[in-house]
Design a protein around this motif. Structure first.
Motif, short mmCIF file in Angstrom:
data_model
loop_
_atom_site.label_atom_id
_atom_site.label_comp_id
_atom_site.label_asym_id
_atom_site.label_seq_id
_atom_site.Cartn_x
_atom_site.Cartn_y
_atom_site.Cartn_z
N PHE A 170 0.82 -1.20 0.00
CA PHE A 170 0.00 0.00 0.00
C PHE A 170 0.86 1.26 0.00
O PHE A 170 0.52 2.25 -0.64
CB PHE A 170 -0.94 0.00 1.20
CG PHE A 170 -1.92 -1.16 1.19
CD1 PHE A 170 -2.16 -1.88 0.03
CD2 PHE A 170 -2.59 -1.53 2.34
CE1 PHE A 170 -3.04 -2.95 0.01
CE2 PHE A 170 -3.48 -2.59 2.33
CZ PHE A 170 -3.70 -3.30 1.16
N ALA A 171 1.99 1.21 0.72
CA ALA A 171 2.91 2.35 0.69
C ALA A 171 3.49 2.54 -0.70
O ALA A 171 3.65 3.66 -1.18
CB ALA A 171 4.03 2.15 1.72
N GLY A 172 3.79 1.42 -1.37
CA GLY A 172 4.30 1.49 -2.73
C GLY A 172 3.27 2.03 -3.71
O GLY A 172 3.62 2.72 -4.67
N THR A 173 1.99 1.74 -3.45
CA THR A 173 0.93 2.26 -4.31
C THR A 173 0.83 3.78 -4.18
O THR A 173 0.71 4.50 -5.18
CB THR A 173 -0.41 1.61 -3.95
OG1 THR A 173 -0.31 0.19 -4.16
CG2 THR A 173 -1.53 2.16 -4.80
N SER A 174 0.90 4.28 -2.95
CA SER A 174 0.87 5.73 -2.74
C SER A 174 2.08 6.40 -3.40
O SER A 174 1.95 7.44 -4.04
CB SER A 174 0.85 6.05 -1.24
OG SER A 174 -0.34 5.59 -0.65
N TYR A 175 3.25 5.78 -3.22
CA TYR A 175 4.45 6.32 -3.86
C TYR A 175 4.28 6.39 -5.38
O TYR A 175 4.57 7.42 -6.01
CB TYR A 175 5.65 5.43 -3.52
CG TYR A 175 6.73 5.43 -4.58
CD1 TYR A 175 7.62 6.50 -4.70
CD2 TYR A 175 6.85 4.36 -5.47
CE1 TYR A 175 8.59 6.50 -5.69
CE2 TYR A 175 7.82 4.35 -6.45
CZ TYR A 175 8.70 5.43 -6.56
OH TYR A 175 9.65 5.43 -7.54
N ARG A 176 3.80 5.31 -5.97
CA ARG A 176 3.67 5.27 -7.44
C ARG A 176 2.70 6.34 -7.93
O ARG A 176 2.96 7.02 -8.92
CB ARG A 176 3.17 3.87 -7.86
CG ARG A 176 2.89 3.74 -9.35
CD ARG A 176 2.59 2.31 -9.73
NE ARG A 176 1.48 1.72 -8.99
CZ ARG A 176 0.20 1.89 -9.32
NH1 ARG A 176 -0.13 2.62 -10.37
NH2 ARG A 176 -0.74 1.31 -8.60
N ARG A 177 1.59 6.53 -7.21
CA ARG A 177 0.58 7.49 -7.67
C ARG A 177 1.01 8.94 -7.45
O ARG A 177 0.49 9.84 -8.12
CB ARG A 177 -0.74 7.21 -6.95
CG ARG A 177 -1.35 5.88 -7.38
CD ARG A 177 -2.59 5.51 -6.58
NE ARG A 177 -3.15 4.25 -7.07
CZ ARG A 177 -4.16 3.61 -6.47
NH1 ARG A 177 -4.70 4.12 -5.38
NH2 ARG A 177 -4.60 2.48 -6.98
N ILE A 178 1.94 9.17 -6.55
CA ILE A 178 2.43 10.53 -6.33
C ILE A 178 3.65 10.84 -7.19
O ILE A 178 3.74 11.91 -7.80
CB ILE A 178 2.78 10.74 -4.84
CG1 ILE A 178 1.50 10.75 -4.00
CG2 ILE A 178 3.54 12.05 -4.63
CD1 ILE A 178 1.74 10.83 -2.50
N VAL A 179 4.59 9.91 -7.27
CA VAL A 179 5.88 10.20 -7.88
C VAL A 179 5.92 9.92 -9.37
O VAL A 179 6.56 10.67 -10.13
CB VAL A 179 7.00 9.41 -7.15
CG1 VAL A 179 8.34 9.61 -7.86
CG2 VAL A 179 7.10 9.86 -5.70
N GLU A 180 5.23 8.89 -9.85
CA GLU A 180 5.32 8.60 -11.28
C GLU A 180 4.86 9.77 -12.15
O GLU A 180 5.46 10.02 -13.20
CB GLU A 180 4.55 7.33 -11.65
CG GLU A 180 4.78 6.96 -13.12
CD GLU A 180 4.28 5.60 -13.51
OE1 GLU A 180 4.67 5.12 -14.60
OE2 GLU A 180 3.50 4.98 -12.75
N PRO A 181 3.81 10.53 -11.77
CA PRO A 181 3.47 11.69 -12.58
C PRO A 181 4.63 12.67 -12.75
O PRO A 181 4.74 13.33 -13.80
CB PRO A 181 2.31 12.33 -11.80
CG PRO A 181 1.64 11.17 -11.14
CD PRO A 181 2.78 10.27 -10.73
N LEU A 182 5.51 12.76 -11.76
CA LEU A 182 6.67 13.65 -11.89
C LEU A 182 7.66 13.10 -12.91
O LEU A 182 8.30 13.87 -13.65
CB LEU A 182 7.35 13.85 -10.54
CG LEU A 182 6.47 14.45 -9.44
CD1 LEU A 182 7.29 14.69 -8.18
CD2 LEU A 182 5.82 15.74 -9.90
#
Length: 532
Positions: free
Chosen positions: A375-387
């Motif tokens: 779940f932490a990885g999911t939050s990371y992916r949804r925040i950082v990948e757009p950058l």
């Protein structure tokens, strides 16, 4: 070494020689023992250089084979004995979990799996099986062997060593006077875990396979086979001596003495060079272990960086007028954009390591990541990948999904999908409204749709791409799986929408399209009501 764990383990082994093949000793104040006894060492059993068997040949050990290590091989005698004992060991010796609330509050009592000689090899296999089977948040396992021969080949070594939590569970105690450890021919046998090598002259820890092999723990096989004392070697006295001494010894001097104890004399040619090489290599290994990646320990620190990213997202909204954090980072014109690269780099390095470590786990482990990490990885992916997407298109590139997307994002997304299919009730809450856009590649789709608008006059195939994007965006908006950021006036999505709306108006006026698209109508009627 400041405890009595080694002498306690040896006493347990000595006490139960001649008993049933497996014995559990209950009631020790610090730990429980699982002791393997009863299998004598026969030199010919351990010298079958060309007859190693594949771990994949039995369901009990298939977990040692993975995509990265598909052909782990094991000594056939240890392999056969483990298989013959497995069912009995499983029912009589596997640690049990208590469901009482009182026990849940207590720290788990460590289990020490131990044995000497060939029995130590069986103990190693059983420990590996437990590491694969048990929830390691509830159990602490250590395997301590005495005078055990090497167990398997380089593929087995790599399979174990690629998991720090596995490799660190093994301590192999070897005395120069015990010849059994030298019965395994080299090649193909390779060590794993930590070795405590000692003699009357000195002792040394070695945690790296190359250093271990340089110590020449393997001797002439004929001489080994003739040494009858190897079957009855007593470790008790030397263990007591080592426990008292080891913490006080000088590190480099200890290695020098041990090299000499391993059979080389200081006047021999190349002695100094070999000693210097071992010292340097061991220092490198220790430095590496101090920096060893532990996802659980580092997750809390990385959450701080994720919180800083979330604060950046809020600043970029600018009371509902700003472009949003995707476009702000893409344009990088404000002071608030400074430092975001640093947070992004820290987070990406951490999650690339998490994914890489999880991918090395054998497939029979089940879920590669525990729920907390997933779940932490999911939050990371949804925040950082757009950058990452913003940076990709800022450089004038195209086709992010096929040319630019990092494999660790793809893997995190796949693991979430697999988890959602298997455990519907444990799915992470879907991001809605002002939270995160569920599809971390949303902005890549926006960029490609914008490009299609500008190419529409020159290529009719772009209309098909735009129609697919309409359907994709419509589905996310209706299900409220996009962040309110996309509707900010200066966002790339709103810029695309206005451009696309003008194209459709022109087509309606020309008669080539009878009416505006569903997405345009929905955007007009509902989006501000839903997303405010």
């Amino acid at each position: 070494m400041s405890s009595s764990i080694l002498t306690d383990s040896w006493n347990a082994v000595s006490k139960h020689q001649g008993h049933e093949p497996v014995t559990i000793i209950e009631g020790h104040p610090k730990y429980n023992f699982i002791v393997f006894v009863g299998s004598p060492v026969i030199a010919s059993d351990l010298q079958q250089e060309n007859h190693l068997v594949y771990a994949s040949e039995t369901s009990n050990l298939q977990f040692l084979c993975s995509n990265t290590h598909p052909s782990s091989s094991i000594n056939p005698t240890a392999f056969s004995l483990f298989n013959s004992l497995h069912d009995k060991v499983k029912t009589s010796s596997e640690p049990e979990t208590s469901s009482s609330s009182a026990n849940k509050k207590k720290k788990p009592i460590p289990y020490i799996i131990t044995g000497r000689g060939l029995n130590g090899s069986i103990a190693s296999l059983f420990t590996l099986w437990l590491l694969n089977t048990l929830d390691l948040t509830k159990f602490k396992l250590r395997c301590i062997t005495f005078g055990s021969p090497l167990l398997g080949d380089a593929a087995l070594q790599q399979a174990v060593s690629s998991h720090p939590t596995w490799n660190s569970c093994f301590l192999h105690v070897v005395h120069k006077g015990d010849c059994v450890p030298r019965l395994s021919p080299v090649p193909p046998y390779k060590p794993f875990g930590t070795f405590l090598l000692y003699s009357e002259s000195g002792d040394e820890y070695l945690e790296d396979p190359e250093s271990l092999m340089k110590q020449h723990i393997h001797e002439n096989l004929e001489a080994v086979a003739e040494n009858k004392k190897s079957q009855t070697f007593d470790y008790k006295y030397d263990l007591e001596r080592v426990e008292k001494k080891l913490l006080e010894r000088d590190y480099e001097a200890g290695i020098t003495v041990q090299v000499a104890a391993a059979g080389r004399q200081q006047q021999n040619e190349g002695f100094s060079a070999m000693t210097e090489s071992i010292v340097e290599h061991e220092h490198d290994i220790i430095k590496q272990q101090r920096e060893e990646f532990d996802p659980d320990e580092e997750l809390s620190e990385r959450k701080v960086y994720l919180a800083l990213m979330e604060r950046y997202m809020k600043k970029c909204r600018a009371n509902g007028e700003g472009p949003g954090y995707y476009d702000s980072f893409k344009n990088a014109r404000e002071q608030r954009d400074n430092g975001v690269d640093k947070y992004k780099t820290y987070l990406t390095n951490y999650w690339e390591n998490v994914v890489d470590d999880a991918r090395k786990k054998p497939p029979t482990w089940g879920a590669p990541l525990r729920h907390r990490l997933l779940f932490a990885g999911t939050s990371y992916r949804r925040i950082v990948e757009p950058l990452d997407i913003a940076e990709y298109y800022r450089r004038g590139r195209k086709d992010y999904l096929t040319r630019g997307r990092s494999k660790h994002y793809e893997q995190l997304e796949k693991w979430l999908e697999d988890h959602s299919k298997k455990e519907e009730k444990d799915r992470p809450s879907e991001p809605k409204g002002e939270n995160l856009t569920e599809d971390s590649c949303f902005w890549a789709h926006v960029e490609e749709a914008t490009r299609s608008c500008r190419l529409l006059d020159r290529a009719s195939s772009e209309q098909e791409k735009l129609t697919k994007f309409e359907e994709y965006a419509m589905d996310l908006i209706k299900k409220q799986k996009v962040s309110s950021d996309i509707f900010l006036e200066k966002s790339s999505y709103m810029q695309w929408w206005r451009e696309y709306e003008e194209i459709l108006k022109k087509k309606v006026e020309e008669g080539s399209q009878p009416r505006p698209s569903e997405l345009v109508n929905y955007m007009r009627d509902c989006c501000y009501e839903n997303y405010g």
